[in-house]
Design a protein around this motif. Structure first.
Motif, PDB file in Angstrom:
ATOM      1  N   PRO A  61       0.773  -1.237   0.000  1.00 31.21           N
ATOM      2  CA  PRO A  61       0.000   0.000   0.000  1.00 31.21           C
ATOM      3  C   PRO A  61       0.801   1.283   0.000  1.00 31.21           C
ATOM      4  O   PRO A  61       0.272   2.328  -0.306  1.00 31.21           O
ATOM      5  N   LEU A  62       2.095   1.218   0.313  1.00 30.66           N
ATOM      6  CA  LEU A  62       2.861   2.449   0.442  1.00 30.66           C
ATOM      7  C   LEU A  62       4.169   2.376  -0.337  1.00 30.66           C
ATOM      8  O   LEU A  62       4.825   1.340  -0.361  1.00 30.66           O
ATOM      9  N   PRO A  63       4.563   3.485  -0.984  1.00 29.43           N
ATOM     10  CA  PRO A  63       5.903   3.533  -1.588  1.00 29.43           C
ATOM     11  C   PRO A  63       6.960   3.567  -0.500  1.00 29.43           C
ATOM     12  O   PRO A  63       6.650   3.862   0.660  1.00 29.43           O
ATOM     13  N   PRO A  64       8.223   3.254  -0.839  1.00 24.55           N
ATOM     14  CA  PRO A  64       9.290   3.233   0.186  1.00 24.55           C
ATOM     15  C   PRO A  64       9.413   4.542   0.952  1.00 24.55           C
ATOM     16  O   PRO A  64       9.624   4.550   2.154  1.00 24.55           O
ATOM     17  N   ARG A  65       9.290   5.670   0.249  1.00 25.49           N
ATOM     18  CA  ARG A  65       9.274   6.987   0.881  1.00 25.49           C
ATOM     19  C   ARG A  65       8.257   7.849   0.154  1.00 25.49           C
ATOM     20  O   ARG A  65       8.012   7.660  -1.035  1.00 25.49           O
ATOM     21  N   ALA A  66       7.682   8.809   0.873  1.00 23.36           N
ATOM     22  CA  ALA A  66       6.588   9.571   0.272  1.00 23.36           C
ATOM     23  C   ALA A  66       6.386  10.905   0.959  1.00 23.36           C
ATOM     24  O   ALA A  66       6.933  11.166   2.045  1.00 23.36           O
ATOM     25  N   ILE A  67       5.576  11.743   0.318  1.00 21.70           N
ATOM     26  CA  ILE A  67       5.033  12.953   0.932  1.00 21.70           C
ATOM     27  C   ILE A  67       3.606  12.625   1.331  1.00 21.70           C
ATOM     28  O   ILE A  67       2.777  12.290   0.479  1.00 21.70           O
ATOM     29  N   TYR A  68       3.294  12.690   2.610  1.00 21.89           N
ATOM     30  CA  TYR A  68       1.943  12.402   3.084  1.00 21.89           C
ATOM     31  C   TYR A  68       1.161  13.713   3.186  1.00 21.89           C
ATOM     32  O   TYR A  68       1.588  14.659   3.846  1.00 21.89           O
ATOM     33  N   ALA A  69       0.029  13.754   2.500  1.00 19.54           N
ATOM     34  CA  ALA A  69      -0.820  14.947   2.491  1.00 19.54           C
ATOM     35  C   ALA A  69      -2.098  14.646   3.268  1.00 19.54           C
ATOM     36  O   ALA A  69      -2.832  13.701   2.939  1.00 19.54           O
ATOM     37  N   VAL A  70      -2.353  15.428   4.306  1.00 20.64           N
ATOM     38  CA  VAL A  70      -3.529  15.223   5.153  1.00 20.64           C
ATOM     39  C   VAL A  70      -4.150  16.574   5.450  1.00 20.64           C
ATOM     40  O   VAL A  70      -3.440  17.569   5.637  1.00 20.64           O
ATOM     41  N   TRP A  71      -5.476  16.647   5.464  1.00 22.03           N
ATOM     42  CA  TRP A  71      -6.160  17.909   5.723  1.00 22.03           C
ATOM     43  C   TRP A  71      -5.811  18.441   7.105  1.00 22.03           C
ATOM     44  O   TRP A  71      -5.586  17.680   8.041  1.00 22.03           O
ATOM     45  N   HIS A  72      -5.840  19.756   7.242  1.00 22.28           N
ATOM     46  CA  HIS A  72      -5.457  20.412   8.495  1.00 22.28           C
ATOM     47  C   HIS A  72      -6.323  19.970   9.672  1.00 22.28           C
ATOM     48  O   HIS A  72      -5.840  19.852  10.798  1.00 22.28           O
ATOM     49  N   ASN A  73      -7.609  19.707   9.425  1.00 26.31           N
ATOM     50  CA  ASN A  73      -8.497  19.349  10.537  1.00 26.31           C
ATOM     51  C   ASN A  73      -8.299  17.915  11.014  1.00 26.31           C
ATOM     52  O   ASN A  73      -8.932  17.500  11.991  1.00 26.31           O
ATOM     53  N   ARG A  74      -7.425  17.149  10.342  1.00 30.18           N
ATOM     54  CA  ARG A  74      -7.121  15.782  10.771  1.00 30.18           C
ATOM     55  C   ARG A  74      -5.750  15.686  11.455  1.00 30.18           C
ATOM     56  O   ARG A  74      -5.211  14.590  11.607  1.00 30.18           O
TER      57      ARG A  74
END
Length: 238
Positions: A61-74
């Protein structure tokens, strides 16, 4: 020459006049409160009935390294989610996260440090270029990156350009991440910040990674921005 050592306020003023924005550092009180918030989040997280929904479209499910983008309210549970589901499968040496250079950002930076996360101070309005450079450096050191694409001031659920630029420069894919809770409180803030309640069902949702080429036109950049926004909205359930 006077021989007088400039006071901190003098040095800060001079840096501002020179065009350099100095991030607000956490105060002692903020560090104390950050530690209390960290312990509270950890305690609540232990009571949650958790599960993972993988919509990345792959067996891994995940690449070896990544940029994780999550909404501010989470933000409340995003680091718990990272350490539970992403960190064990990541090849990264750690996590660096973008945090506002404001006074409020100083408090959040102190919370991140409790989790062992490296805070990088900046936003679209303050220290943007410097923060992009620092995040790129952490990526070169082998770190995952994290960013709230609608923060720090919104509008809510609208992706800003910075995360696309970051993906271009670093070559890392962007992983949309979100979660939903069966029980929570919602603040009357610009982002509708979500506070988890104990013993809730906690469903972490990962979207399909977005790969942004280094060389793209402005029209293509906007298309990637809209696509990331669409993928994040697709996994966001309010």
């Amino acid at each position: 020459m006077t021989g007088r050592t400039p006071a901190p306020s003098d040095r800060t003023s001079r840096r501002r006049r020179a065009g350099v924005v100095v991030p607000h550092q956490p105060t002692r009180l903020q560090r104390l409160l950050a530690r209390l918030v960290f312990l509270l989040i950890r305690a609540v997280a232990l009571t949650l009935r958790r599960s993972l929904v993988d919509r990345t479209g792959s067996h891994d499910p995940l690449p070896p390294r990544a940029i994780y983008a999550v909404w501010h309210n989470r933000l409340a549970l995003c680091l718990e989610a990272y350490h539970t589901y992403a960190r064990p499968r990541s090849a990264a040496r750690g996590l660096a996260a973008l945090v506002s250079a404001s006074r409020d950002g100083g408090f959040l930076a102190a919370v991140l440090e409790c989790y062992g996360v490296q805070p990088v101070r900046g936003s679209s309005s303050r220290r943007g270029p410097q923060a992009l450079l620092e995040l790129t450096t952490w990526a070169e050191r082998g770190y995952d990156l994290a960013i709230t694409p609608d923060g720090p001031r919104g509008p809510r659920y609208v992706v800003q350009d910075g995360v696309i630029s970051l993906a271009q420069v670093t070559g890392l894919p962007i992983v949309p991440a979100s979660y939903r809770l069966s029980r929570f409180l919602r603040l009357r803030s610009w982002d509708g910040f979500i506070i988890p309640l104990p013993f809730a069902r906690w469903e972490v949702i990962l979207g399909k990674p977005l790969h942004v080429p280094r060389q793209v036109s402005e029209t293509e950049r906007e298309a990637f921005r809209r696509e990331l926004e669409r993928r994040l909205l697709e996994i966001t359930h309010d």
